[in-house]
Design an enzyme around this catalytic site. Structure first.
Site, PDB file in Angstrom:
ATOM      1  N   CYS A  92       0.565  -1.188   0.050  1.00 41.84           N
ATOM      2  CA  CYS A  92      -0.283  -0.177   0.070  1.00 41.84           C
ATOM      3  C   CYS A  92       0.725   1.142  -0.134  1.00 41.84           C
ATOM      4  O   CYS A  92       1.747   1.436   0.005  1.00 41.84           O
ATOM      5  CB  CYS A  92      -1.190  -0.115   1.544  1.00 41.84           C
ATOM      6  N   CYS A 110       3.315   2.196   2.851  1.00 39.26           N
ATOM      7  CA  CYS A 110       4.853   1.110   2.206  1.00 39.26           C
ATOM      8  C   CYS A 110       5.632   2.049   0.963  1.00 39.26           C
ATOM      9  O   CYS A 110       7.014   2.348   1.644  1.00 39.26           O
ATOM     10  CB  CYS A 110       4.510  -0.532   1.297  1.00 39.26           C
ATOM     11  N   CYS A 151      39.069 -28.075 -14.288  1.00 39.41           N
ATOM     12  CA  CYS A 151      38.803 -28.404 -12.571  1.00 39.41           C
ATOM     13  C   CYS A 151      38.550 -26.808 -12.328  1.00 39.41           C
ATOM     14  O   CYS A 151      37.847 -26.729 -12.429  1.00 39.41           O
ATOM     15  CB  CYS A 151      40.589 -28.163 -12.631  1.00 39.41           C
ATOM     16  N   CYS A 181      39.592 -23.415 -12.787  1.00 31.28           N
ATOM     17  CA  CYS A 181      39.180 -22.804 -13.828  1.00 31.28           C
ATOM     18  C   CYS A 181      38.557 -22.121 -13.732  1.00 31.28           C
ATOM     19  O   CYS A 181      38.183 -20.750 -13.935  1.00 31.28           O
ATOM     20  CB  CYS A 181      38.856 -23.887 -14.781  1.00 31.28           C
ATOM     21  N   ASP A 207       5.671  27.126 -34.483  1.00 36.58           N
ATOM     22  CA  ASP A 207       6.950  27.607 -35.448  1.00 36.58           C
ATOM     23  C   ASP A 207       5.676  27.360 -36.289  1.00 36.58           C
ATOM     24  O   ASP A 207       4.972  26.085 -37.293  1.00 36.58           O
ATOM     25  CB  ASP A 207       8.031  26.699 -35.252  1.00 36.58           C
ATOM     26  N   ASP A 218      10.087  22.083 -33.906  1.00 32.63           N
ATOM     27  CA  ASP A 218      11.126  21.221 -34.630  1.00 32.63           C
ATOM     28  C   ASP A 218      12.598  21.163 -34.488  1.00 32.63           C
ATOM     29  O   ASP A 218      12.849  20.183 -34.771  1.00 32.63           O
ATOM     30  CB  ASP A 218      10.964  20.765 -35.821  1.00 32.63           C
ATOM     31  N   ASP A 227      14.151  26.628 -31.444  1.00 31.06           N
ATOM     32  CA  ASP A 227      12.850  25.914 -30.828  1.00 31.06           C
ATOM     33  C   ASP A 227      13.289  25.899 -29.421  1.00 31.06           C
ATOM     34  O   ASP A 227      12.253  25.830 -28.954  1.00 31.06           O
ATOM     35  CB  ASP A 227      12.007  24.680 -31.565  1.00 31.06           C
TER      36      ASP A 227
END
Length: 815
Positions: A13, A16, A83, A86, A502, A701, A705
């Site tokens: 909740c 928490c 082994c 390794c 624009d 864009d 701008d």
């Protein structure tokens, strides 16, 4: 400073969530900590020199929860080991990689299990260090769907717990309450003839339900003792009190006090646990549906790629693709990552990312987006962006960040949630004691009040009201090609009173064409075009590009330029072929004392027709006028009309002169025009519009701008625009369709309305429910609230909030 989004396990909740925030905020070096209960994520800003991520995890653990980093656990099959030495070697070399938190090799299975930060370490790096050590690492399996499966298993486990509860609770209710309704009971367990058996049967039926709901007790009591009680604490105290009282009553019955048989409370404990488990199950299933947009996006990316290496083709995992790799995509297949086409032609379906239904033609030099579909020809392309850098990954990250963000409207709910549970415990205790000591009621009456208040309170409804709506709203936006970066942007968008567009590349296509060349008697058209096009060849301005393109189409050659100077907001000064050329607007000509003569009137006529005239002077003598016109986007007028119908004022901002600007504005229905605005002045113009308190949005864009997008209350960037503009914006439109602007505003309005409905219900439910549970109605001769009904109401309250948020999935943009 570092910023991490961390998955938190164990929250049930909003109390928490507050506890996690409180625990992490206390750490020295933590600048900000915010938990989104709906996404179960902690967003934390911290100074890495003062506090480590491990310390943050430890603080969360001390609060009773678990913080998971953006770490990936991967398994590799190791070849060449003989082994134990390794195995130790491989562990040592991989552990040295920055970002690896654990590395473990099992010699018997010949497998390496390694946990690492996916932002710092790639599988290819792990394989490389193992190869250097003399071994070979091979992919064992890929667990990209691990989180989904984990959540599915969690839901299944919750459903099983509910079934266990239901199987035992139904007969318990029959035994405990059936006789009141005249239902037959065997003599051996009737309360009047065998009260002890009556109590023991109920105890036996309750114990399995309590065991099935043990999570409420383990989490609830732990957080209670740590001083951060949560919803589980309320359930644990309420049902625990009922269960313990039932055991006490059973002992009293065994001691000959048969009157306790009619007030055992076992059925209350079992029914509350079962109903709340069902509520949690329904809530979890519903919450899963709120993040379907992310799942859809994540499902777009193919799992493998076809790599061309040394003339051969090989299929590799998607996470093995590296920048510079040459990939092959056959018809009908998806592009694995972003890149540039180097061979072949095709049409590509990018609708799943941009929403554009028409396939885009691709040829050598064209860019392609990962997850788009190759329709026809075979394409060979070079990977330019992989992993977290791809467009798809960035979109997913944007949507995830937005879904994890908070909206200002939730501020009050967040504050209340932090104090809610302790206040409810206090109210329940006071109410129970009040009825017992002041009201003179029996202990069982006081217990009924105490349990009802604890169980009816629902902090979950408060905590879920805003984030669930934001998750669905931003997800729905992504489905419609509108990426809303934050909850704040989503909320602010519904208050927008004016939108400034624009011109170039936004209202228009940004692909101007040369329309007119008017010369003085001294020059002919081709000669003037040759000089102007040669001058503009070094320019990146769209108008200059249109002139250069026109010269190329007429197959006119270019002259090498000796000196080039761009005059911001006016034009260019160029030295070429032994002459000094000026090309630009009236300001440039006036500044250089160039007499415009009769061509000034002609230029005004061109401007009134929506064209951009450019004066050309050679050695300070007027040589002519060239005019360029940009095509207006098909959707511009429709979008502007729609916004005006919504009661939003619309303005256009441009560097063009008055006549050209007004002609274009008139053609799309805009009344307010800001013309001859230099790029650096755009932000100031937006600021002026905000002075009367109007919320202003800016749509653009280009790089120039970006300051205006940042100044505006909401910056909206066209997805086809520059990265700088997109970075500065609050909302990104994946398509170049301006109809997505009203869509973004409408989505904001719908989402905020949904949040208000959720908050009204959450506040209203708790405001009415808690006093009723405290016995307010009984005080005036009304009924007493049964704790079982309180439990059912509490379960339904949080489910109703999430279900209401899911209604946003029906949102459809108006066309």
């Amino acid at each position: 400073m570092a910023k991490k989004n961390v998955k938190i396990e164990g929250m049930t909740c909003t109390a928490c969530a507050r506890a996690v925030e409180k625990a992490t905020s206390k750490l020295e070096g933590v600048n900000e900590a915010a938990v989104n209960f709906a996404t179960e994520k902690l967003s934390v800003d911290y100074d890495e020199t003062s506090v480590s991520f491990k310390q943050i995890q430890d603080a969360v653990a001390k609060a009773g929860y678990r913080a998971l980093s953006d770490e990936v656990t991967k398994t590799f099959r190791i070849e060449g080991m003989t082994c134990g030495a390794c195995a130790k070697t491989i562990e040592r070399v991989t552990s040295k990689l920055d970002g690896v938190s654990s590395s473990s090799v099992n010699l018997a299975t010949e497998k390496l299990v390694i946990t690492y930060d996916s932002g710092k370490v790639r599988p290819s790096m792990i394989k490389s260090v193992i190869k250097k050590a003399g071994y070979q690492a091979v992919d064992d399996n890929v667990n990209s769907d691990q989180d989904i499966r984990k959540k599915e298993n969690e839901i299944k486990a919750m459903w099983r717990k509910f079934l266990v509860g239901a199987v035992f609770t139904l007969p318990l209710l029959y035994v405990s309450m059936g006789h009141m309704l005249g239902a037959p009971l065997p003599m051996v367990i009737t309360p009047h003839h065998n009260p002890l058996n009556f109590a023991l049967v109920q105890l036996a039926l309750t114990v399995p339900v309590v065991i099935a709901g043990r999570r409420f007790y383990s989490i609830g009591l732990r957080t209670l003792f740590k001083g951060s009680p949560n919803m589980d604490s309320l359930i644990a105290i309420g049902t625990g009190a009922a269960f313990i009282y039932g055991i006490f009553a059973t002992v009293e019955i065994a001691n000959g006090h048969d009157e306790y048989a009619m007030n055992l409370y076992f059925e209350s404990a079992a029914t509350i646990i079962t109903l709340i488990t069902l509520g949690k199950y329904l809530e979890t299933v519903s919450k899963g549906k709120t993040s379907q947009a992310i799942k859809k996006l994540m499902g777009l990316q193919p799992k493998t790629a076809l790599l061309e290496k040394d003339g051969a083709e090989m299929e590799i995992a998607i996470d093995e693709v590296e920048t510079g790799d040459v990939l092959i995509v056959k018809p009908g297949e998806k592009y694995p990552v972003d890149g540039i086409v180097i061979e072949g032609t095709s049409a590509v379906d990018e609708s799943m990312l941009t929403g554009e239904s028409i396939p885009v033609e691709k040829a050598p030099g064209s860019t392609v987006i990962g997850a788009s579909i190759n329709k026809f020809g075979l394409i060979k392309y070079q990977a330019t962006k992989v992993g977290q850098d791809t467009a798809l990954a960035q979109i997913i990250r944007l949507v995830e960040d937005a879904q994890g963000s908070r909206a200002p409207i939730a501020k009050m709910a967040d504050v209340i949630s932090g104090y809610f549970v302790p206040v409810v415990i206090a109210l329940a205790t006071l109410a129970g004691l009040g009825w017992y000591f002041i009201g003179g009621e029996s202990p069982t009456f006081a217990l009924t009040i105490f349990i009802a208040v604890l169980v009816i309170a629902c902090p979950c409804a408060l905590g879920l009201a805003t984030p669930t709506a934001i998750m669905v709203g931003t997800g729905k936006g992504a489905e419609n090609g509108v990426l809303i970066k934050s909850g704040t942007a989503l909320e602010t968008a519904h208050k927008i009173g004016m939108i400034v567009f624009d011109k170039t590349g936004t209202i228009t296509l940004g692909q101007p064409k040369l329309t007119d060349i008017i010369t003085t008697p001294v020059f002919d058209e081709d000669e003037l075009l040759k000089l102007v096009a040669s001058s503009e060849k070094g320019s990146e301005h769209p108008l200059g590009e249109a002139i250069v393109k026109a010269a190329q189409e007429r197959q006119i050659g270019f002259i090498a330029i000796e000196k080039f100077e761009a005059v911001t907001g006016q034009g260019i000064k160029v030295s070429l072929g032994g002459v000094e050329l000026l090309a630009g607007n009236k300001k440039l000509m006036d500044q250089n004392q160039v007499d415009l003569g009769g061509l000034e009137t002609k230029a005004q006529e061109l401007a009134q027709a929506g064209k951009t005239p450019m004066f050309v002077a050679i050695d300070n003598n007027l040589a002519g006028v060239v005019a360029v016109a940009d095509t207006i986007k098909p959707s511009s007028q429709k979008a502007i009309t729609r916004l005006q119908e919504m009661g939003i004022k619309v303005a256009m901002i441009t560097g063009d002169n008055r006549q050209t600007a007004q002609a274009i504005a008139k053609s799309v229905g805009i009344d307010t025009v800001l013309f001859e605005v230099l790029p650096e002045e755009k932000a100031n113009e937006v600021k002026k519009l905000q002075e009367d308190g109007t919320k202003v949005a800016m749509v653009g864009d280009g790089i120039n701008d970006a300051p205006a997008l940042a100044q505006a209350d909401i910056g909206i960037a066209i997805g086809s625009g520059t990265d700088v503009a997109i970075e500065s914006a609050d909302i990104v439109l994946m398509r170049s369709d301006l109809m997505d602007v009203p869509t973004a505003i409408e989505l904001s309005k719908s989402t905020i309305a949904n949040i208000k409905q959720n908050l009204f219900w959450a506040f209203g439910y708790n405001t009415l429910g808690i006093p009723v549970a405290m016995g307010l109605l009984h005080l005036f001769g009304g009924p007493l609230l049964n704790p079982m009904i309180a439990g059912a109401a509490m379960s339904l309250s949080s489910v109703s909030v999430v279900t209401n948020a899911l209604r946003l999935k029906k949102f459809k943009p108006k066309k």
